[in-house]
Every structure is written in structure tokens, then in C-alpha cells.
Design an enzyme around this catalytic site. Structure first.
Site, short mmCIF file in Angstrom:
data_model
loop_
_atom_site.label_atom_id
_atom_site.label_comp_id
_atom_site.label_asym_id
_atom_site.label_seq_id
_atom_site.Cartn_x
_atom_site.Cartn_y
_atom_site.Cartn_z
N GLU A 99 7.79 24.00 57.74
CA GLU A 99 8.54 25.20 58.02
C GLU A 99 10.08 24.70 57.33
O GLU A 99 10.24 23.87 56.87
CB GLU A 99 8.91 25.19 59.71
N ASP A 100 10.59 25.93 57.27
CA ASP A 100 12.05 26.01 56.39
C ASP A 100 13.11 25.38 57.48
O ASP A 100 13.78 24.39 57.25
CB ASP A 100 12.39 27.35 56.01
N ASP A 103 14.73 26.60 64.72
CA ASP A 103 15.92 26.76 65.56
C ASP A 103 15.40 26.57 67.12
O ASP A 103 15.28 25.53 67.59
CB ASP A 103 16.39 28.25 65.45
N PHE A 152 24.60 29.32 59.71
CA PHE A 152 23.75 30.06 59.00
C PHE A 152 23.62 29.65 57.53
O PHE A 152 24.56 30.05 56.90
CB PHE A 152 23.79 31.52 59.31
N ARG A 165 16.50 34.09 48.46
CA ARG A 165 15.64 32.91 48.70
C ARG A 165 15.35 32.31 47.31
O ARG A 165 14.82 31.07 47.47
CB ARG A 165 14.05 33.63 48.84
P1 IMP Z 1 13.12 29.87 66.09
O1 IMP Z 1 12.91 28.53 65.87
O2 IMP Z 1 11.65 30.51 66.43
O3 IMP Z 1 14.19 30.07 66.78
O4 IMP Z 1 13.25 30.72 64.50
C1 IMP Z 1 13.30 29.94 63.51
C2 IMP Z 1 13.09 31.06 62.30
O5 IMP Z 1 14.62 31.95 62.23
C3 IMP Z 1 12.91 30.40 61.00
O6 IMP Z 1 11.65 30.10 60.76
C4 IMP Z 1 13.78 31.22 59.89
O7 IMP Z 1 12.81 32.32 59.62
C5 IMP Z 1 14.80 31.68 60.79
N1 IMP Z 1 16.29 31.31 60.73
C6 IMP Z 1 16.81 30.66 61.95
N2 IMP Z 1 17.91 29.99 61.10
C7 IMP Z 1 17.98 30.56 59.91
C8 IMP Z 1 19.09 30.52 58.95
O8 IMP Z 1 19.89 29.74 59.13
N3 IMP Z 1 18.75 31.10 57.50
C9 IMP Z 1 17.65 31.46 57.31
N4 IMP Z 1 16.79 31.76 58.26
C10 IMP Z 1 16.97 31.39 59.53
MG MG Z 2 10.52 30.99 59.27
#
Ligand code: IMP
Ligand code: MG
Length: 177
Positions: A99-100, A103, A152, A165
Site C-alpha cells: 500500500e502507499d 489511514d 496530506f 503521482r
Molecule cells: P483508509 O486507510 O481506508 O482510510 O484510506 C487510505 C487511502 O486513502 C490510501 O490508500 C490513499 O489512497 C488515500 N489517502 C490517504 N491519505 C492520503 C494522502 O495523504 N495522500 C494521498 N492519498 C491519501
Molecule cells: Mg490507496
């Protein structure tokens, strides 16, 4: 005139590359002699995945999934829609989800429960960034690049409105701009 949302460098390309090298070493050591599949979550992980696999020195296969989270009440995803499923079976294999950034963990928590039904030997997570202070769902994150506060960021595969990206470094991004 519209303000440029791109802020200062948060992590340089060099800092990222150094850490990705270490993550590759850790994964290579952990999965020695095991059937390993790296599973990238599109689109955000594609740059990280490309660098990570070049630092993994053991045989492995890779696959990608694309998912979209449904926004439920209070902004939390209720269900994950699979837009692109795996090409290969993961049954009996050791899976590392790439994963990138993680959150709340809601999307990934849902996906892991879904993948467990396919009976892999194990499931672990490798994330470049972990915004752990926002975590709602506990996840098996064995490999973390950097823990980040509630800012962010864009670049290195990550976007704001599908832009940035391509940037090799990570930048702070003002989403109110
Ligand atoms: P969660 O963990 O389900 O809340 O969502 C995480 C996803 O939200 C990541 O895989 C990203 O695609 C997107 N995301 C969350 N924070 C960022 C950020 O700071 N920059 C870009 N994308 C983000
Ligand atoms: Mg993602």
C-alpha cells in the site's frame, strides 16, 4: 487565480529509496523459501511496488487489485467494491499487500477479511506510509516505511485529484488551496 496546492518536500527521493531498500531486505529475509505473492493496491502503490520488487532478492510473483470504498454514514466505507480482482489464486501462498498509505485502515481491513476467505498461508501488509494516529481498524502491518502525522502528501504514486503521482519525492499538499 488558483493557488498551487503543492507544498514543500516531505520526504526526498533519496530518503524514500534508502528506506525501500531496507524494506526489500526485510521482506527477502522473512519470506526466504516461502511462496510469496506481492499484492499491490492500485493506483497509489504502483511506484512503490516497482521500486520494492527490485529490492526483493528472493523469487516471488506479483499481482494487483483495484478497489473502491463506498462512503457510508459518517464517511466510513461500508463495503469495498472490487474493480479489478486478482489474476492468480492466493490459496496456500504468503501474501504481502503493498500500500502507499494507510489511514483509518477501513478499506484494507475489509479487503483482508475478503482475502482470508481464499485461504492464503498468511497475509501481511507493507505500507510506505502509516498515518497510525488515524487508525480505526487494527491491521497486521509488518513492514512500514515511515510513520506520518496528519498531513496530506502527494508524489511517489500518490495523488491529489489524480495529479502529482509522477513526482519522485513526496510533497506536502494543501487540499484547501
Ligand atoms: P483508509 O486507510 O481506508 O482510510 O484510506 C487510505 C487511502 O486513502 C490510501 O490508500 C490513499 O489512497 C488515500 N489517502 C490517504 N491519505 C492520503 C494522502 O495523504 N495522500 C494521498 N492519498 C491519501
Ligand atoms: Mg490507496
Amino acid at each position: 487565480m488558483k493557488k498551487d496546492p503543492l507544498g514543500e518536500v516531505y520526504l526526498s527521493a533519496e530518503q524514500i529509496q534508502d528506506r525501500v531498500k531496507e524494506l526489500g531486505k526485510m521482506i527477502s529475509a522473512t519470506y526466504q523459501d516461502k511462496e510469496l505473492v506481492l499484492l499491490g493496491i492500485l493506483k497509489g502503490s504502483f511506484v512503490f511496488m516497482a521500486d520494492l520488487v527490485r529490492n526483493i532478492k528472493i523469487p516471488h510473483s506479483l499481482d494487483f487489485m483495484a478497489i473502491s470504498s463506498y462512503e457510508g454514514v459518517g464517511g466510513s466505507p461500508e463495503a469495498v467494491k472490487i474493480l479489478k480482482d486478482l489474476d492468480e489464486s492466493i490459496t496456500g501462498k504468503h501474501v504481502v499487500i503493498v500500500e502507499d498509505i494507510i489511514d483509518t485502515g477501513l478499506t484494507l481491513g475489509y479487503l483482508i477479511r475478503h482475502l482470508e476467505a481464499r485461504n492464503p498461508a498468511s497475509i501481511n501488509v507493507c505500507t510506505l506510509l502509516d498515518r497510525s494516529i488515524r487508525r480505526i481498524v487494527p491491521l497486521p502491518i509488518s513492514f512500514t516505511g515511515f510513520d506520518i502525522p496528519d498531513v496530506f502528501v502527494v508524489g511517489y504514486g500518490m495523488d491529489y485529484r489524480q495529479l502529482y503521482r509522477n513526482l519522485p519525492s513526496l510533497y506536502l499538499c494543501d487540499v484547501t488551496a
